[in-house]
Design a protein around this motif. Structure first.
Motif, mmCIF file in Angstrom:
data_model
loop_
_atom_site.group_PDB
_atom_site.id
_atom_site.type_symbol
_atom_site.label_atom_id
_atom_site.label_comp_id
_atom_site.label_asym_id
_atom_site.label_seq_id
_atom_site.Cartn_x
_atom_site.Cartn_y
_atom_site.Cartn_z
ATOM 1 N N LEU A 38 0.715 -1.261 0.014
ATOM 2 C CA LEU A 38 -0.072 0.060 0.157
ATOM 3 C C LEU A 38 0.834 1.312 0.000
ATOM 4 N N VAL A 39 1.906 1.189 0.995
ATOM 5 C CA VAL A 39 2.990 2.493 0.649
ATOM 6 C C VAL A 39 3.413 2.668 -0.470
ATOM 7 N N VAL A 40 3.866 1.743 -1.031
ATOM 8 C CA VAL A 40 4.773 1.771 -2.518
ATOM 9 C C VAL A 40 3.566 2.341 -3.292
ATOM 10 N N GLU A 44 4.160 5.780 -5.593
ATOM 11 C CA GLU A 44 3.892 5.810 -6.556
ATOM 12 C C GLU A 44 2.798 6.659 -7.430
ATOM 13 N N MET A 45 1.928 6.608 -6.762
ATOM 14 C CA MET A 45 0.587 7.270 -7.514
ATOM 15 C C MET A 45 0.525 8.927 -6.990
ATOM 16 N N SER A 46 1.265 9.276 -6.043
ATOM 17 C CA SER A 46 1.427 10.708 -5.467
ATOM 18 C C SER A 46 2.477 11.162 -6.182
ATOM 19 N N GLY A 47 3.260 10.620 -6.969
ATOM 20 C CA GLY A 47 4.681 10.968 -7.589
ATOM 21 C C GLY A 47 5.619 11.473 -6.666
ATOM 22 N N ASN A 48 5.561 10.694 -5.460
ATOM 23 C CA ASN A 48 6.693 10.599 -4.531
ATOM 24 C C ASN A 48 7.374 9.645 -4.453
ATOM 25 N N ALA A 49 7.614 8.965 -5.496
ATOM 26 C CA ALA A 49 8.169 7.475 -5.672
ATOM 27 C C ALA A 49 9.911 7.769 -5.219
ATOM 28 N N ASP A 50 10.242 8.091 -4.059
ATOM 29 C CA ASP A 50 11.683 8.329 -3.579
ATOM 30 C C ASP A 50 11.877 7.225 -2.537
ATOM 31 N N VAL A 51 13.077 6.776 -2.687
ATOM 32 C CA VAL A 51 13.900 5.591 -2.011
ATOM 33 C C VAL A 51 13.620 5.881 -0.448
ATOM 34 N N ASP A 52 13.957 7.262 -0.112
ATOM 35 C CA ASP A 52 14.005 7.684 1.287
ATOM 36 C C ASP A 52 12.677 7.881 1.869
#
Length: 91
Positions: A38-40, A44-52
């Motif tokens: 869910l977090v991933v 991804e959907m919010s455009g915040n696909a950041d490793v950190d």
């Protein structure tokens, strides 16, 4: 390491638990895997696909639902979270 590579690397922790985990570890893995997926997806959907952002977001999700778990289950979840943090380079 990019976001997708980090996600794949962390997924190996869940896969290893399925192969070699005891009942408590399997429960923790299933519980955390749901939150992780869910977090991933949300990142991804919010455009915040950041490793950190993966581990802090997962930690927050688990914190927000801790009332669902017994103290023993919380301990098993914490152990698996520690494994994930170590794999993510945060441990």
């Amino acid at each position: 390491m990019d976001f997708d590579q980090q996600v794949e690397q962390l997924e190996t922790v869940f896969d290893e638990t399925v192969v070699s985990g005891n009942d408590d570890e399997l429960f923790a893995s299933g519980y955390l895997r749901g939150h992780f997926d869910l977090v991933v997806a949300q990142l991804e959907m919010s455009g915040n696909a950041d490793v950190d952002k993966i581990m802090p977001s997962l930690e927050q999700a688990v914190h927000d639902t801790r009332h669902e778990l017994s103290p023993a289950d919380q301990a098993h979840i914490k152990n698996l979270m520690d494994k994930l943090a170590a794999k993510a380079g945060r441990g």
